[in-house]
Design an enzyme around this catalytic site. Structure first.
Site, short mmCIF file in Angstrom:
data_model
loop_
_atom_site.label_atom_id
_atom_site.label_comp_id
_atom_site.label_asym_id
_atom_site.label_seq_id
_atom_site.Cartn_x
_atom_site.Cartn_y
_atom_site.Cartn_z
N HIS A 140 0.84 -1.19 0.00
CA HIS A 140 0.00 0.00 0.00
C HIS A 140 0.88 1.25 0.00
O HIS A 140 1.76 1.39 0.86
CB HIS A 140 -0.91 0.00 1.22
CG HIS A 140 -2.02 0.99 1.15
ND1 HIS A 140 -1.84 2.34 1.34
CD2 HIS A 140 -3.35 0.83 0.90
CE1 HIS A 140 -2.99 2.97 1.23
NE2 HIS A 140 -3.93 2.08 0.96
N HIS A 165 -10.88 5.32 -3.96
CA HIS A 165 -10.81 3.89 -4.29
C HIS A 165 -11.93 3.46 -5.23
O HIS A 165 -11.94 2.32 -5.70
CB HIS A 165 -10.91 3.04 -3.01
CG HIS A 165 -9.74 3.20 -2.09
ND1 HIS A 165 -9.66 4.19 -1.14
CD2 HIS A 165 -8.60 2.48 -1.96
CE1 HIS A 165 -8.53 4.08 -0.46
NE2 HIS A 165 -7.86 3.05 -0.94
N ARG A 241 -1.38 19.82 -1.32
CA ARG A 241 -1.16 18.38 -1.30
C ARG A 241 -1.07 17.93 0.15
O ARG A 241 -0.05 18.12 0.81
CB ARG A 241 0.11 18.02 -2.06
CG ARG A 241 0.56 16.53 -2.10
CD ARG A 241 -0.53 15.52 -2.08
NE ARG A 241 -0.08 14.17 -2.43
CZ ARG A 241 -0.56 13.09 -1.87
NH1 ARG A 241 -1.47 13.17 -0.91
NH2 ARG A 241 -0.15 11.89 -2.27
N CYS A 288 3.91 19.29 -7.19
CA CYS A 288 3.84 17.92 -6.72
C CYS A 288 4.55 17.00 -7.72
O CYS A 288 4.42 17.18 -8.94
CB CYS A 288 2.39 17.48 -6.54
SG CYS A 288 2.24 15.79 -5.90
N TYR A 435 7.06 7.79 -4.55
CA TYR A 435 7.55 8.72 -5.56
C TYR A 435 8.79 8.21 -6.28
O TYR A 435 9.74 8.94 -6.52
CB TYR A 435 7.81 10.09 -4.92
CG TYR A 435 6.56 10.71 -4.35
CD1 TYR A 435 5.64 11.35 -5.17
CD2 TYR A 435 6.27 10.62 -2.99
CE1 TYR A 435 4.49 11.91 -4.66
CE2 TYR A 435 5.12 11.18 -2.46
CZ TYR A 435 4.23 11.82 -3.30
OH TYR A 435 3.07 12.37 -2.79
#
Length: 655
Positions: A140, A165, A241, A288, A435
């Site tokens: 996850h 989701h 963010r 971001c 990331y």
């Protein structure tokens, strides 16, 4: 363990409500799921509930204090975006998240499912299906604790909050790991009586033009057509963010802890930071690492990490605070010798950050930057407490956050709690998992869900971003008046990570068949390799003769407007995403296309959206979503139609 001060002195009322998280169903005869008690994260969860019980009364009592130290949301400066069309219920993707019938699988009693609630075995139910996701314990993107929080239970109450989701592909992926079915009676019991505490009810109220890609946690991007209205992005429009809920921190109680290898531990109040060190200011753009992630999500490739930014997760501001190197020097680090290369200590390689924002289990956000970025004598990394000459807004880290110019946004931790000098990067999932830039043949379904993948060494962690540019005006999907029009003005923004400057931006109104250089605007002077702030561009182009002839005949004409920037390293934006597609959706910089239609029957340069169905004021390149969007799951599913901010607490008025 979640700090008690966070619950009590910071007065985060959302934490108080977490006592109701995953409340046991009294109608069940079986033992209710235990809250992570058998896991290594159990202490954090237990501490959270204990602190909630003991500190809740104090937190609620303190809420009566005068809120003069907090600011309110500024008056809305720009008109609200057009309201998206309301879909009739039958037009919703009603089957998108409904598991298919599986009569070939066994019926599993709910009581048996509830026993699989720890690291050894994690089962979940959803709309009558039973899923064994034990293998996913490390997969996850948001970390293991949340998986354990819901283990042995039904996902529906959790996804009522985390609706991202519900775009269909998550349930489709889960079907591969379906092991059985619930009886019709147990399927009803699975969701009955379960209450998942909403920790986001104290989040601040936002400007309508800060468009929510996800509501919980809030990730919002400004309408892209507003980015060229000001060189400095107004605070209320600056993209947000958030990885977790926004803490409501009393600035008088704030403490920053600086510790680690090679320095003496210190604790600093907000007043200490403002009085012990010289104030420094810097204008820098933040973006971001996953901006434009939705472009990479299509029928061939799917992205299993949120948010699916559309295009606007980039903004520009002036930040004020104290240099990180000054604070480290105060704590005993020889920052000058380190920055000059005269001192190399293998124990001092990274600066880790831990924040006051936590998930429901007490697991806090964290990240890190290389020590070189912190001690650089010409660098401008800072602990910031001002944004555009005002105290930081809550959404942007009030009272103190990290600003590391040139770095990806996620490195620049908000609501800063601890700074740790270390020989290692942060171990938090937002550093180690979320990331990374994987090769195009690596996907989530087969590789990243079974974390760690075999060749993690081939997936570097995003630290700096490539050169990019975005056409902001005319707006995407706009109908522009073209009566007697002979020319069109194109405006946008360009930026490159790592302090690289923008040397040129080329624009095109025919999809990239022909190009011409735009005029550049950057009112702040910045040194070589320290070009932290973006460059705005504009160009007035004559319409081609063929276009003018069609307009003269009364025809509407479609334009494909795009741009490509070149930075000081002569790096250019790629035309398409295919060469660099990656499963985490990071460092996206292919040409952004804006579809604009000219109407010769309307007044010149008047702008309105065309009659096509607009689901979001920003859209991906080309103006269309490849897969169902519906505000990234807010209203995709017919069972989840409520306003995600129907219930807010008084702290939400604190901007």
């Amino acid at each position: 363990m979640i700090p008690f001060r966070y619950l009590i002195k910071a007065r985060n009322r959302a934490a108080v409500r977490l006592l109701g998280t995953a409340a046991p169903n009294p109608s069940r005869g079986a033992a209710s799921p235990k809250p992570l008690s058998s896991s290594k994260y159990g202490a954090a969860a237990a501490a959270l509930l204990a602190a909630t019980a003991t500190g809740g009364a104090i937190a609620l009592a303190e809420s009566k204090k005068v809120d003069s130290k907090y600011r309110k949301l500024p008056k809305q400066k720009y008109p609200s975006p057009e309201t998206p069309p309301i879909h009739p219920k039958e037009s919703h993707h009603s089957d998108l998240n409904n598991p298919p019938p599986r009569p070939d699988l066994p019926t599993i009693p709910l009581e048996e499912v509830e026993q699989h609630n720890d690291e050894e075995s994690m089962w979940y139910t959803f709309r009558g299906g039973v899923y064994d996701l034990t293998f996913f314990i490390n997969g996850h993107p948001g970390g293991t604790p949340r998986l354990l929080m819901a283990a042995g239970q039904d996902l529906e109450p959790y996804w009522e909050v985390y609706r991202q989701h519900l775009r269909g592909h998550v349930v489709q992926w889960m079907e591969k790991y379906r092991i059985g079915n619930l009886s019709e009676e147990d399927a009803k019991k699975a969701v009955k009586g379960i209450t998942f505490g909403d920790m986001f009810e104290t989040d601040p109220i936002r400007d309508p033009n800060n468009l929510a890609c996800t509501e919980k946690p809030f990730c919002g991007e400004p309408r892209i057509d507003l980015l060229t209205e000001n060189y400095i992005t107004p605070n209320e429009l600056f993209y947000v963010r958030n990885h977790l809920a926004v803490p409501d921190i009393d600035p008088d109680e704030y403490v920053l802890i600086v510790k680690g290898k090679g320095i003496k531990k210190h604790k600093f109040t907000l007043e200490d930071l403002k009085t012990k060190f010289p104030k420094h200011e810097v204008v820098t753009t933040l973006q971001c690492a996953g901006n434009r992630r939705e472009d990479l999500h299509n029928n061939e490739h799917q992205i299993f990490i949120a948010p699916h930014w559309v295009v606007g997760a980039i903004s520009n501001a002036k930040w004020g605070g104290v240099k990180i190197r000054d604070v480290l020097q105060y704590c005993g680090m020889d920052v000058d010798a380190m920055s000059l290369g005269k001192l190399e200590d293998p124990k001092i390689k990274h600066l880790q950050f831990e924040s006051y924002d936590t998930d429901e289990t007490g697991f806090c956000y964290g990240n890190s930057i290389p020590i070189e970025s912190a001690v650089d004598a010409l660098g401008e990394a800072m602990f910031a407490f001002e944004m555009n000459d005002e105290p930081l807004p809550r959404d942007h880290g009030f009272p103190v956050r990290v600003i590391a110019p040139g770095h990806v946004g996620n490195c620049q931790a908000k609501w800063l709690h601890k700074v740790i000098v270390s020989d290692k990067e942060s171990s938090k999932p937002w550093k180690q998992k979320s990331y990374r830039g994987f090769a195009p043949d690596i996907n989530f379904e087969e590789d990243l869900s079974h974390w760690p993948p075999k060749r993690l060494d081939q997936a570097p962690i995003a630290l700096f971003q490539p050169v990019t540019s975005l056409v902001c005006n005319p707006p995407q999907n706009s109908l522009m008046g073209a009566k007697d029009l002979s020319e069109i003005t194109v405006k946008g923004v360009a930026w490159s990570g790592g302090g690289r400057g923008i040397e040129r931006v080329d624009v095109s109104i025919d999809g990239g068949k022909s190009w011409t250089a735009a005029e550049l605007y950057k009112p702040v002077e910045q040194k070589m390799n320290r070009q932290w702030a973006w460059t705005q561009f504009s160009k007035t182009l004559k319409l081609p003769e063929e276009v003018r002839e069609r307009l003269a005949r009364g025809e509407q004409v479609s334009l494909d407007i795009t741009s490509k920037a070149m930075n000081s390293d002569f790096n250019l934006q790629p035309e398409t995403m295919e060469p660099y597609w990656n499963a985490r959706g990071v460092c996206i910089n292919h040409w952004y296309h804006v579809k604009t239609k000219l109407d010769p029957n309307r007044e010149p340069n008047s702008i309105q959206h065309d009659n096509s169905e607009i689901e979001f004021a920003n859209t991906p390149s080309g103006g269309k979503f490849a897969q169902p969007w519906d505000a990234h799951g807010f209203t995709t599913d017919p069972k989840h139609q409520t306003n995600p901010r129907a219930h807010i607490e008084p702290e939400a008025s604190h901007f």
